[in-house]
Design a protein around this motif. Structure first.
Motif, PDB file in Angstrom:
ATOM      1  N   ASP A  56       0.832  -1.199   0.000  1.00  0.00           N
ATOM      2  CA  ASP A  56       0.000   0.000   0.000  1.00  0.00           C
ATOM      3  C   ASP A  56       0.873   1.258   0.000  1.00  0.00           C
ATOM      4  N   ASP A  57       1.904   1.284   0.838  1.00  0.00           N
ATOM      5  CA  ASP A  57       2.814   2.434   0.881  1.00  0.00           C
ATOM      6  C   ASP A  57       3.559   2.593  -0.437  1.00  0.00           C
ATOM      7  N   TYR A  59       2.460   1.650  -3.376  1.00  0.00           N
ATOM      8  CA  TYR A  59       1.477   2.190  -4.316  1.00  0.00           C
ATOM      9  C   TYR A  59       1.328   3.700  -4.105  1.00  0.00           C
ATOM     10  N   ASN A  60       1.224   4.126  -2.854  1.00  0.00           N
ATOM     11  CA  ASN A  60       1.062   5.555  -2.568  1.00  0.00           C
ATOM     12  C   ASN A  60       2.257   6.373  -3.025  1.00  0.00           C
ATOM     13  N   ARG A  63       1.918   5.578  -7.244  1.00  0.00           N
ATOM     14  CA  ARG A  63       0.570   5.711  -7.819  1.00  0.00           C
ATOM     15  C   ARG A  63       0.402   4.869  -9.090  1.00  0.00           C
ATOM     16  N   GLU A  64       0.895   3.655  -9.019  1.00  0.00           N
ATOM     17  CA  GLU A  64       0.785   2.716 -10.138  1.00  0.00           C
ATOM     18  C   GLU A  64      -0.016   1.505  -9.661  1.00  0.00           C
ATOM     19  N   PRO A  65      -1.290   1.390 -10.076  1.00  0.00           N
ATOM     20  CA  PRO A  65      -2.142   0.308  -9.580  1.00  0.00           C
ATOM     21  C   PRO A  65      -1.560  -1.086  -9.813  1.00  0.00           C
ATOM     22  N   TYR A  68       0.805  -2.294  -7.008  1.00  0.00           N
ATOM     23  CA  TYR A  68       0.157  -2.826  -5.807  1.00  0.00           C
ATOM     24  C   TYR A  68      -0.194  -4.296  -5.996  1.00  0.00           C
ATOM     25  N   CYS A  84       9.726  -3.074  -3.264  1.00  0.00           N
ATOM     26  CA  CYS A  84       8.991  -2.104  -2.449  1.00  0.00           C
ATOM     27  C   CYS A  84       9.641  -1.948  -1.074  1.00  0.00           C
TER      28      CYS A  84
END
Length: 111
Positions: A56-57, A59-60, A63-65, A68, A84
């Motif tokens: 989740d972090d 992704y945040n 910002r690439e779905p 995630y 990640c």
């Protein structure tokens, strides 16, 4: 403005319900996510939530779905998960994450 007794009871009930709800609810992790990721080990909500929070972090940050999804794929056993962890500068926790993955997946993650 005067309140009748029904309005007073309604207001009191509403205040009681609001007070009973916690101010912040924790990140909800369901068993459905556990099984949809093909995890074959023992479900532990706290461990699952910790690993999920890495994705989740990540992704945040980007910002690439797809990131995630790839991070969580195969029950956190991809190079994307490790990437990640590195990007989030949590490599000091990598051994702990490996133990968590072993518990959730029942296999050595090889990361």
């Amino acid at each position: 403005m005067h309140l009748n007794s029904l309005q007073l009871c309604t207001a009191a009930l509403t205040l009681a319900l609001v007070a009973a709800v916690p101010a912040s609810t924790p990140h909800h992790v369901s068993r459905r996510s556990f099984f949809s990721l093909e995890c074959k080990g023992v479900f532990d909500a706290a461990i699952f939530a910790r690993l999920d929070r890495i994705c989740d972090d990540c992704y945040n940050l980007f910002r690439e779905p797809q990131l995630y999804t790839l991070c969580r794929k195969d029950c956190f056993m991809t190079d994307y998960f490790k990437g990640c962890v590195e990007v989030l500068q949590e490599t000091d926790q990598l051994e702990i994450f490996k133990k968590y993955i072993i518990q959730l997946n029942g296999a050595d993650p090889g990361i």
